[in-house]
Motif scaffolding. Structure first.
Motif, PDB file in Angstrom:
ATOM      1  N   THR A 240      10.275   4.932   7.484  1.00  0.00           N
ATOM      2  CA  THR A 240      10.522   5.339   6.103  1.00  0.00           C
ATOM      3  C   THR A 240      11.232   4.168   5.416  1.00  0.00           C
ATOM      4  OG1 THR A 240      12.596   6.358   6.798  1.00  0.00           O
ATOM      5  CG2 THR A 240      10.729   7.823   6.518  1.00  0.00           C
ATOM      6  N   ALA A 241      10.934   3.967   4.124  1.00  0.00           N
ATOM      7  CA  ALA A 241      11.540   2.823   3.423  1.00  0.00           C
ATOM      8  C   ALA A 241      13.033   3.033   3.213  1.00  0.00           C
ATOM      9  CB  ALA A 241      10.839   2.607   2.089  1.00  0.00           C
ATOM     10  N   GLY A 242      13.435   4.287   2.952  1.00  0.00           N
ATOM     11  CA  GLY A 242      14.855   4.555   2.683  1.00  0.00           C
ATOM     12  C   GLY A 242      15.491   5.395   3.762  1.00  0.00           C
TER      13      GLY A 242
ATOM     14  N   LYS B 234       2.056   3.895   0.809  1.00  0.00           N
ATOM     15  CA  LYS B 234       2.320   4.991  -0.135  1.00  0.00           C
ATOM     16  C   LYS B 234       1.387   6.171   0.129  1.00  0.00           C
ATOM     17  CE  LYS B 234       3.827   4.633  -4.188  1.00  0.00           C
ATOM     18  NZ  LYS B 234       4.862   4.448  -5.135  1.00  0.00           N
ATOM     19  N   ALA B 235       0.269   5.887   0.811  1.00  0.00           N
ATOM     20  CA  ALA B 235      -0.716   6.946   1.082  1.00  0.00           C
ATOM     21  C   ALA B 235      -1.378   6.617   2.417  1.00  0.00           C
ATOM     22  CB  ALA B 235      -1.753   6.959  -0.024  1.00  0.00           C
ATOM     23  N   ILE B 236      -2.071   7.604   2.991  1.00  0.00           N
ATOM     24  CA  ILE B 236      -2.632   7.393   4.336  1.00  0.00           C
ATOM     25  C   ILE B 236      -3.674   6.266   4.358  1.00  0.00           C
ATOM     26  CG2 ILE B 236      -4.387   9.233   4.172  1.00  0.00           C
ATOM     27  CD1 ILE B 236      -3.258   9.691   7.266  1.00  0.00           C
TER      28      ILE B 236
ATOM     29  N   GLN C 276       7.250  10.457   2.313  1.00  0.00           N
ATOM     30  CA  GLN C 276       8.181   9.437   1.789  1.00  0.00           C
ATOM     31  C   GLN C 276       7.520   8.056   1.821  1.00  0.00           C
ATOM     32  OE1 GLN C 276      12.373   9.949   3.513  1.00  0.00           O
ATOM     33  NE2 GLN C 276      11.106  11.028   4.968  1.00  0.00           N
ATOM     34  N   ASP C 277       7.955   7.172   0.941  1.00  0.00           N
ATOM     35  CA  ASP C 277       7.497   5.784   0.960  1.00  0.00           C
ATOM     36  C   ASP C 277       7.830   5.192   2.317  1.00  0.00           C
ATOM     37  OD1 ASP C 277       6.338   5.334  -1.425  1.00  0.00           O
ATOM     38  OD2 ASP C 277       7.789   3.829  -2.108  1.00  0.00           O
TER      39      ASP C 277
ATOM     40  N   ALA D 231       2.049  11.884   9.006  1.00  0.00           N
ATOM     41  CA  ALA D 231       2.574  13.224   8.694  1.00  0.00           C
ATOM     42  C   ALA D 231       4.087  13.268   8.919  1.00  0.00           C
ATOM     43  CB  ALA D 231       1.869  14.274   9.555  1.00  0.00           C
ATOM     44  N   ALA D 232       4.567  12.533   9.924  1.00  0.00           N
ATOM     45  CA  ALA D 232       6.007  12.550  10.245  1.00  0.00           C
ATOM     46  C   ALA D 232       6.852  11.909   9.139  1.00  0.00           C
ATOM     47  CB  ALA D 232       6.256  11.847  11.575  1.00  0.00           C
TER      48      ALA D 232
END
Ligand code: AMP
Length: 355
Positions: free
Chosen positions: A127-129, A107-109, A156-157, A151-152
């Motif tokens: 990406t999760a979705g 969820k975060a770096i 997103q989650d 960053a890419a």
């Protein structure tokens, strides 16, 4: 291909899509063009049909719930909700004891640095979705690549997965009926190019033990989900013959397109039969078979030379009727049957080279 099979069985087809003149719309009786978020349009559509199914899993949960108020929906909205998100799908698989590569939620770096320490690198950040065909993915080989990869994801989650040094990729396309009846097409072998499926052939070149394990895993996954319809399970197969589930597709799948020509009952007909409450058909192959995808890149010098591909009488051409040939976009495929799967694979790739 679903609509064609439904029409062969005498059903009328009504399709709902945000776009118009879609491949399904071209063969359906009625095409509704509206956003998936337009719940009034979804309700009107749902009242006009006896059963709803999907050719694509990224339909909003609210859309499926609105549709399910007045008609049958297969597979259930809950299954789409699980399979349209890599994290939910991996949690479902791992909590039910199905083999997956180690993964962590990002969820975060800071989560990414911690996950890299815990599961090791290289890893694949996804990406999760809304990811498919390698979109929304970045391989991370060293800690120095973490910032760029994160960053890419554009905030997103995401999921970090341990990289799998696989020997090959295989899939099992299967179907489960309303009463729990199950059938599968055995194991299909898949070769990718630039993360996009390039060639599939069946039967896969795998040991009997791997064949049995893969088909049993597929049966158990379909059972656990109480799935109704056609389902595809994509696997990595490691050098020491371990199967790892990569992802689930809750619909007929590209690797099963060869069943349209090669089997007594295609994956699309199984989908029709399952969602309409009929018995499933035989999944038997007439002969070993292969499929080669036709991507939009083939159009870069104008319309490909279809006649050249069809010079071999064993080759069948399927074009979907998509309006615009973009690079990487799946526009159609070729199939062939032969005495062995590798000869069939050579037949379709030779035909594609002639385009
Ligand atoms: P996916 O969109 O998850 O199906 O990934 C597309 C392709 O990327 C797969 O078919 C693999 O070739 C490759 N890939 C995805 N995840 C991994 C992984 N954890 N390890 C190695 N290769 C992967």
């Amino acid at each position: 291909m679903f609509a064609i099979e439904a029409r062969k069985l005498g059903y009328r087809v009504h399709t709902f899509s945000p776009e118009s003149d879609t491949p399904t719309g071209q063969v359906a009786d009625i095409e509704t063009t509206a956003s998936y978020a337009d719940l009034d349009a979804v309700r009107t559509f749902a009242r006009s049909v006896d059963v709803i199914t999907f050719e694509f899993e990224n339909v909003l949960s609210a859309t499926v719930e609105a549709a399910a108020e007045s008609t049958l929906v297969h597979p259930r909205g809950e299954i789409l909700h699980t399979t349209q998100n890599r994290l939910r799908e991996k949690i479902f698989l791992s909590t039910n004891g199905f083999p997956v590569t180690p993964f962590r939620r990002i969820k975060a770096i800071d989560d990414l640095f911690r996950a890299a320490d815990e599961i090791g690198l290289p890893g694949v950040l996804k990406t999760a979705g809304f990811g498919y065909d390698g979109k929304g993915q970045a391989k991370i080989s060293a800690r120095g690549e973490i910032d760029t990869a994160y960053a890419a994801m554009n905030g997103q989650d995401a999921v970090l997965e341990a990289f799998v040094y696989f020997e090959k990729e295989v899939s099992v396309v299967c179907a489960r009926g309303i009463d729990g009846e199950f059938t599968s097409y055995g194991v299909i072998e898949n070769r990718h190019a630039n993360h996009i499926l390039d060639v599939s052939f069946a039967p896969a070149i795998v040991s009997e033990q791997v064949f049995n394990e893969a088909t049993e895993l597929a049966r158990n996954i379909a059972e656990t989900l109480r799935y109704v319809g056609t389902l595809c399970i994509e696997f990595f197969l490691t050098k020491d013959e371990k199967l790892i589930v990569n992802e689930l597709a809750p619909r007929p799948h590209n690797s099963g397109h060869l069943t349209f020509d090669a089997c007594v009952t295609s994956q699309f007909e199984q989908q029709v039969r399952a969602v309409c409450g009929l018995s499933l058909g035989s999944s038997e192959f007439h002969r070993p078979a292969a499929m080669a995808n036709l991507l939009g890149d083939l159009w870069k010098n104008g319309e490909p030379d279809w006649a050249a591909a069809l010079r071999d009488p064993n080759v069948k051409l399927h074009l979907y009727g998509k309006a615009e040939p973009k690079p990487g976009r799946k526009m159609g495929h070729l199939t062939a049957m032969a005495a062995s799967a590798d000869v069939a694979a050579k037949t379709v790739t030779d035909a594609r080279n002639r385009l």
